[in-house]
Structure formats: structure tokens, C-alpha cells
Design a protein around this motif. Sequence first.
Motif, PDB file in Angstrom:
ATOM      1  N   UNK A  30     -26.727 -15.131  12.768  1.00  0.00           N
ATOM      2  CA  UNK A  30     -27.370 -14.941  11.467  1.00  0.00           C
ATOM      3  C   UNK A  30     -26.674 -15.784  10.402  1.00  0.00           C
ATOM      4  N   UNK A  31     -25.353 -15.753  10.406  1.00  0.00           N
ATOM      5  CA  UNK A  31     -24.599 -16.535   9.426  1.00  0.00           C
ATOM      6  C   UNK A  31     -24.824 -18.033   9.622  1.00  0.00           C
ATOM      7  N   UNK A  32     -24.829 -18.488  10.861  1.00  0.00           N
ATOM      8  CA  UNK A  32     -25.012 -19.925  11.094  1.00  0.00           C
ATOM      9  C   UNK A  32     -26.403 -20.378  10.672  1.00  0.00           C
ATOM     10  N   UNK A  33     -27.436 -19.592  10.949  1.00  0.00           N
ATOM     11  CA  UNK A  33     -28.789 -19.952  10.510  1.00  0.00           C
ATOM     12  C   UNK A  33     -28.883 -19.908   8.993  1.00  0.00           C
ATOM     13  N   UNK A  34     -28.271 -18.909   8.381  1.00  0.00           N
ATOM     14  CA  UNK A  34     -28.291 -18.803   6.926  1.00  0.00           C
ATOM     15  C   UNK A  34     -27.617 -20.011   6.284  1.00  0.00           C
ATOM     16  N   UNK A  35     -26.468 -20.400   6.791  1.00  0.00           N
ATOM     17  CA  UNK A  35     -25.768 -21.554   6.232  1.00  0.00           C
ATOM     18  C   UNK A  35     -26.564 -22.847   6.410  1.00  0.00           C
ATOM     19  N   UNK A  36     -27.207 -23.013   7.561  1.00  0.00           N
ATOM     20  CA  UNK A  36     -28.032 -24.215   7.772  1.00  0.00           C
ATOM     21  C   UNK A  36     -29.237 -24.221   6.844  1.00  0.00           C
ATOM     22  N   UNK A  37     -29.837 -23.057   6.630  1.00  0.00           N
ATOM     23  CA  UNK A  37     -30.991 -22.962   5.724  1.00  0.00           C
ATOM     24  C   UNK A  37     -30.564 -23.257   4.296  1.00  0.00           C
ATOM     25  N   UNK A  62     -46.780 -22.304   0.634  1.00  0.00           N
ATOM     26  CA  UNK A  62     -45.315 -22.340   0.614  1.00  0.00           C
ATOM     27  C   UNK A  62     -44.757 -20.940   0.837  1.00  0.00           C
ATOM     28  N   UNK A  63     -45.307 -19.947   0.143  1.00  0.00           N
ATOM     29  CA  UNK A  63     -44.816 -18.572   0.284  1.00  0.00           C
ATOM     30  C   UNK A  63     -45.085 -18.026   1.689  1.00  0.00           C
ATOM     31  N   UNK A  64     -46.257 -18.319   2.241  1.00  0.00           N
ATOM     32  CA  UNK A  64     -46.546 -17.887   3.615  1.00  0.00           C
ATOM     33  C   UNK A  64     -45.577 -18.549   4.585  1.00  0.00           C
ATOM     34  N   UNK A  65     -45.303 -19.819   4.364  1.00  0.00           N
ATOM     35  CA  UNK A  65     -44.394 -20.537   5.250  1.00  0.00           C
ATOM     36  C   UNK A  65     -42.974 -19.984   5.156  1.00  0.00           C
ATOM     37  N   UNK A  66     -42.539 -19.618   3.974  1.00  0.00           N
ATOM     38  CA  UNK A  66     -41.214 -18.995   3.832  1.00  0.00           C
ATOM     39  C   UNK A  66     -41.166 -17.714   4.666  1.00  0.00           C
ATOM     40  N   UNK A  67     -42.208 -16.900   4.584  1.00  0.00           N
ATOM     41  CA  UNK A  67     -42.283 -15.675   5.383  1.00  0.00           C
ATOM     42  C   UNK A  67     -42.254 -16.005   6.882  1.00  0.00           C
ATOM     43  N   UNK A  68     -43.052 -17.000   7.300  1.00  0.00           N
ATOM     44  CA  UNK A  68     -43.093 -17.374   8.719  1.00  0.00           C
ATOM     45  C   UNK A  68     -41.754 -17.936   9.194  1.00  0.00           C
ATOM     46  N   UNK A  69     -41.074 -18.687   8.334  1.00  0.00           N
ATOM     47  CA  UNK A  69     -39.752 -19.211   8.704  1.00  0.00           C
ATOM     48  C   UNK A  69     -38.738 -18.080   8.851  1.00  0.00           C
ATOM     49  N   UNK A  70     -38.827 -17.062   7.998  1.00  0.00           N
ATOM     50  CA  UNK A  70     -37.922 -15.918   8.138  1.00  0.00           C
ATOM     51  C   UNK A  70     -38.187 -15.195   9.461  1.00  0.00           C
ATOM     52  N   UNK A  71     -39.459 -15.009   9.804  1.00  0.00           N
ATOM     53  CA  UNK A  71     -39.800 -14.393  11.080  1.00  0.00           C
ATOM     54  C   UNK A  71     -39.318 -15.226  12.250  1.00  0.00           C
ATOM     55  N   UNK A  72     -39.496 -16.527  12.142  1.00  0.00           N
ATOM     56  CA  UNK A  72     -39.033 -17.456  13.188  1.00  0.00           C
ATOM     57  C   UNK A  72     -37.531 -17.310  13.416  1.00  0.00           C
ATOM     58  N   UNK A  73     -36.763 -17.332  12.339  1.00  0.00           N
ATOM     59  CA  UNK A  73     -35.307 -17.238  12.485  1.00  0.00           C
ATOM     60  C   UNK A  73     -34.890 -15.872  13.034  1.00  0.00           C
TER      61      UNK A  73
END
Length: 185
Positions: A30-37, A62-73
Motif C-alpha cells: 500500500x505504501x509503495x503504491x501510494x508513493x508511486x501515485x 477524470x473523477x470516474x477514472x480516479x475511482x477506477x484507479x483506486x479500485x485497481x490499486x
Amino acid sequence: MTLFVFLAVLSAAAMHAIWNALVKVHLDRFLSITLMTLGMGAAALVVLPFVEMPKAEVWPFILASVFFHMGYRTFLIGAYKAGDFAQTYPLARGTAPLLSALGGIVLVGEVPAPLAILGIVLLSIGTLVMSFRGGAHLERLNLRAVGFALGTSIFIASYTLSDGSGARLAATATSYAAWLFVCDA
């Protein structure tokens, strides 16, 4: 395809594989993905003064994609915790192009050319075979890992469709990407 485009695609694929490998081997995923993001957001922040602010109709994508990226991670972390990288990565990545193509046909009305469909099917079959081979040393199929990998794939297809639609509406694809990465971070 020009040599530049070929090298750009090859470089992007290599960077993506390295990114996923770093997430897999790091102790705190989680930390590594957060730092890369956050790093991608900081890099995109530098670009914002040079690109247009998205129009109102671009922001839902953009907002939908942010949600989808959070789900992806989230699902990617779950897949890497639950299963073997050699099985979960090809499964997550191999089914995404097929789901994206199906979503494009159903949701966007975009039908790929026959040769593109053949390529998508061959890519999906090849990566699925890799995921079965990657799990060959496992005694039984890890349904939890498969579930997370397929969930990851659904989120990849979702942000692919959202980003494609949003980038087409934006002033430029660079503008869309810069604002997306900043908002995502």
C-alpha cells in the motif's frame, strides 16, 4: 508503426512491468503504491501550467477514472497478497484488453477491426496460458487470488474506457493525463 512509437510502447511496457514487480516485492505494498501515485502526481503538477483546464464535460471522466484507479490499486494489492505474481499479473493484465474491447463495443459503440480482434484474442489467450503456467507449482487453484486478479482486470478495463472517452473530449490527451494524475494523487 514508426520506430519511435514502437520504442515508446516497448518502454511503457517495461516500465509497467517494473512498477508491478516493485509493488509485489516491497514489504508494504500500500505504501509503495501510494508513493508511486504521489510521485506521478508531483510530476504531472509541473505540467499543469502548460495545459488547458479540462472543460466541464471532461471532469466526470477524470473523477470516474480516479475511482477506477483506486479500485485497481486495491485489487492489485489484494491479488499480490493472495497469490503468486507469475499467476496474478498475467491474469489481471491478460483479461483486461478483452474486457476493454467488449466494453468499448457495448458502452462506447467502438468495434475494433477484425485484425485487432484477432490480436486481442491471441494476447488474452497467451497471457491466460502464462498465468496457468505461472501457477504450475501450486497444488490447487487459489480462487481468492484469481478473484482479485479478475477484479483488477475489471478496473483496468473501466479506467481504460473512461480515460479513452475523457481524453477524446479534452483539449489534448496531455491535458487530460496531467489533470488525472494530479487528481489521482
